[in-house]
Design a protein around this motif. Sequence first.
Motif, PDB file in Angstrom:
ATOM      1  N   SER A   5      54.749   4.768  15.932  1.00 52.95           N
ATOM      2  CA  SER A   5      53.518   4.873  16.522  1.00 52.95           C
ATOM      3  C   SER A   5      53.243   6.174  17.210  1.00 52.95           C
ATOM      4  CB  SER A   5      53.065   3.535  17.419  1.00 52.95           C
ATOM      5  OG  SER A   5      53.768   3.772  18.579  1.00 52.95           O
ATOM      6  N   GLN A   6      54.223   6.937  17.524  1.00 56.86           N
ATOM      7  CA  GLN A   6      53.971   8.257  18.168  1.00 56.86           C
ATOM      8  C   GLN A   6      53.814   9.458  17.242  1.00 56.86           C
ATOM      9  OE1 GLN A   6      57.503   8.938  20.436  1.00 56.86           O
ATOM     10  NE2 GLN A   6      57.280   7.223  21.996  1.00 56.86           N
ATOM     11  N   ILE A   7      53.960   9.052  15.830  1.00 58.96           N
ATOM     12  CA  ILE A   7      53.911  10.232  14.781  1.00 58.96           C
ATOM     13  C   ILE A   7      52.370  10.159  14.396  1.00 58.96           C
ATOM     14  CG2 ILE A   7      54.541  10.953  12.556  1.00 58.96           C
ATOM     15  CD1 ILE A   7      57.091   9.357  12.823  1.00 58.96           C
ATOM     16  N   SER A   8      51.645  11.382  14.449  1.00 51.70           N
ATOM     17  CA  SER A   8      50.483  11.383  14.064  1.00 51.70           C
ATOM     18  C   SER A   8      50.156  11.986  12.718  1.00 51.70           C
ATOM     19  CB  SER A   8      49.776  12.407  14.995  1.00 51.70           C
ATOM     20  OG  SER A   8      50.083  13.748  14.542  1.00 51.70           O
ATOM     21  N   PHE A   9      48.992  11.705  12.090  1.00 46.28           N
ATOM     22  CA  PHE A   9      48.806  12.410  10.845  1.00 46.28           C
ATOM     23  C   PHE A   9      48.866  13.618  10.679  1.00 46.28           C
ATOM     24  CE2 PHE A   9      45.605  13.825   7.771  1.00 46.28           C
ATOM     25  CZ  PHE A   9      45.979  13.471   6.551  1.00 46.28           C
ATOM     26  N   ASP A  10      48.545  14.258  11.673  1.00 43.06           N
ATOM     27  CA  ASP A  10      48.733  15.834  11.746  1.00 43.06           C
ATOM     28  C   ASP A  10      49.968  16.377  11.497  1.00 43.06           C
ATOM     29  OD1 ASP A  10      45.643  15.872  11.904  1.00 43.06           O
ATOM     30  OD2 ASP A  10      45.679  16.174  14.083  1.00 43.06           O
ATOM     31  N   GLU A  11      51.017  15.814  12.088  1.00 36.68           N
ATOM     32  CA  GLU A  11      52.367  16.094  11.964  1.00 36.68           C
ATOM     33  C   GLU A  11      53.070  15.669  10.751  1.00 36.68           C
ATOM     34  OE1 GLU A  11      53.586  15.098  16.769  1.00 36.68           O
ATOM     35  OE2 GLU A  11      53.672  13.513  15.142  1.00 36.68           O
ATOM     36  N   VAL A  12      52.288  14.743   9.912  1.00 36.06           N
ATOM     37  CA  VAL A  12      52.872  14.261   8.773  1.00 36.06           C
ATOM     38  C   VAL A  12      51.976  15.392   7.786  1.00 36.06           C
ATOM     39  CG1 VAL A  12      52.715  12.611   6.854  1.00 36.06           C
ATOM     40  CG2 VAL A  12      53.201  11.839   9.339  1.00 36.06           C
ATOM     41  N   ALA A  13      50.966  15.809   7.936  1.00 38.54           N
ATOM     42  CA  ALA A  13      50.013  16.658   7.048  1.00 38.54           C
ATOM     43  C   ALA A  13      51.082  18.113   7.281  1.00 38.54           C
ATOM     44  CB  ALA A  13      49.024  16.652   7.341  1.00 38.54           C
ATOM     45  N   ALA A  14      51.411  18.446   8.461  1.00 42.58           N
ATOM     46  CA  ALA A  14      51.976  19.772   8.685  1.00 42.58           C
ATOM     47  C   ALA A  14      53.219  19.784   8.006  1.00 42.58           C
ATOM     48  CB  ALA A  14      52.117  19.988  10.057  1.00 42.58           C
ATOM     49  N   SER A  15      53.889  18.463   8.076  1.00 43.57           N
ATOM     50  CA  SER A  15      55.287  18.538   7.297  1.00 43.57           C
ATOM     51  C   SER A  15      55.334  18.820   6.106  1.00 43.57           C
ATOM     52  CB  SER A  15      56.000  17.359   7.869  1.00 43.57           C
ATOM     53  OG  SER A  15      56.241  17.221   9.216  1.00 43.57           O
ATOM     54  N   LEU A  16      54.346  18.026   5.256  1.00 45.93           N
ATOM     55  CA  LEU A  16      54.285  18.305   3.724  1.00 45.93           C
ATOM     56  C   LEU A  16      53.860  19.506   3.550  1.00 45.93           C
ATOM     57  CD1 LEU A  16      52.209  14.703   3.151  1.00 45.93           C
ATOM     58  CD2 LEU A  16      54.547  15.375   2.569  1.00 45.93           C
ATOM     59  N   PHE A  17      52.882  20.115   4.292  1.00 41.63           N
ATOM     60  CA  PHE A  17      52.386  21.688   4.086  1.00 41.63           C
ATOM     61  C   PHE A  17      53.709  22.380   3.969  1.00 41.63           C
ATOM     62  CE2 PHE A  17      50.680  25.480   5.121  1.00 41.63           C
ATOM     63  CZ  PHE A  17      49.949  26.099   4.105  1.00 41.63           C
ATOM     64  N   ALA A  18      54.385  22.368   5.228  1.00 45.30           N
ATOM     65  CA  ALA A  18      55.828  23.355   5.436  1.00 45.30           C
ATOM     66  C   ALA A  18      56.563  22.968   3.929  1.00 45.30           C
ATOM     67  CB  ALA A  18      56.238  22.808   6.572  1.00 45.30           C
ATOM     68  N   CYS A  19      56.923  22.016   3.379  1.00 45.85           N
ATOM     69  CA  CYS A  19      57.752  21.536   2.455  1.00 45.85           C
ATOM     70  C   CYS A  19      57.272  22.311   1.259  1.00 45.85           C
ATOM     71  CB  CYS A  19      57.893  20.338   2.248  1.00 45.85           C
ATOM     72  SG  CYS A  19      58.714  19.276   3.374  1.00 45.85           S
ATOM     73  N   LEU A  20      55.943  22.267   1.118  1.00 49.70           N
ATOM     74  CA  LEU A  20      55.249  22.887  -0.270  1.00 49.70           C
ATOM     75  C   LEU A  20      55.277  24.437  -0.132  1.00 49.70           C
ATOM     76  CD1 LEU A  20      51.935  20.604  -0.828  1.00 49.70           C
ATOM     77  CD2 LEU A  20      53.890  20.711  -2.188  1.00 49.70           C
ATOM     78  N   VAL A  21      55.223  24.930   1.061  1.00 46.13           N
ATOM     79  CA  VAL A  21      55.416  26.435   1.195  1.00 46.13           C
ATOM     80  C   VAL A  21      56.637  26.838   1.199  1.00 46.13           C
ATOM     81  CG1 VAL A  21      55.240  28.273   2.960  1.00 46.13           C
ATOM     82  CG2 VAL A  21      53.264  26.559   2.799  1.00 46.13           C
ATOM     83  N   LEU A  22      57.403  26.095   1.617  1.00 45.35           N
ATOM     84  CA  LEU A  22      59.065  26.345   1.376  1.00 45.35           C
ATOM     85  C   LEU A  22      59.479  26.235  -0.087  1.00 45.35           C
ATOM     86  CD1 LEU A  22      61.917  27.047   2.868  1.00 45.35           C
ATOM     87  CD2 LEU A  22      62.254  24.520   3.123  1.00 45.35           C
ATOM     88  N   ARG A  23      58.891  25.393  -0.730  1.00 48.54           N
ATOM     89  CA  ARG A  23      59.459  25.316  -2.226  1.00 48.54           C
ATOM     90  C   ARG A  23      58.837  26.458  -2.948  1.00 48.54           C
ATOM     91  NH1 ARG A  23      56.796  23.538  -7.005  1.00 48.54           N
ATOM     92  NH2 ARG A  23      58.295  22.386  -8.418  1.00 48.54           N
TER      93      ARG A  23
END
Length: 49
Positions: A5-23
């Motif tokens: 419940s402490q994980i926000s949507f923004d944190e999930v979106a930022a993580s996905l974006f970081a993975c795409l950029v790294l790829r």
Amino acid sequence: MSFLSQISFDEVAASLFACLVLREIMILALPDRIAGPGGWLVDTGEEEA
């Protein structure tokens, strides 16, 4: 359960974006045998004949 419940949507979106950029950076920086067509780390599609 309180941890989830402490994980926000923004944190999930930022993580996905970081993975795409790294790829994309890996595809540009690494040789094709590692990250490219038929690569073992990132396979970008079929090898050209």
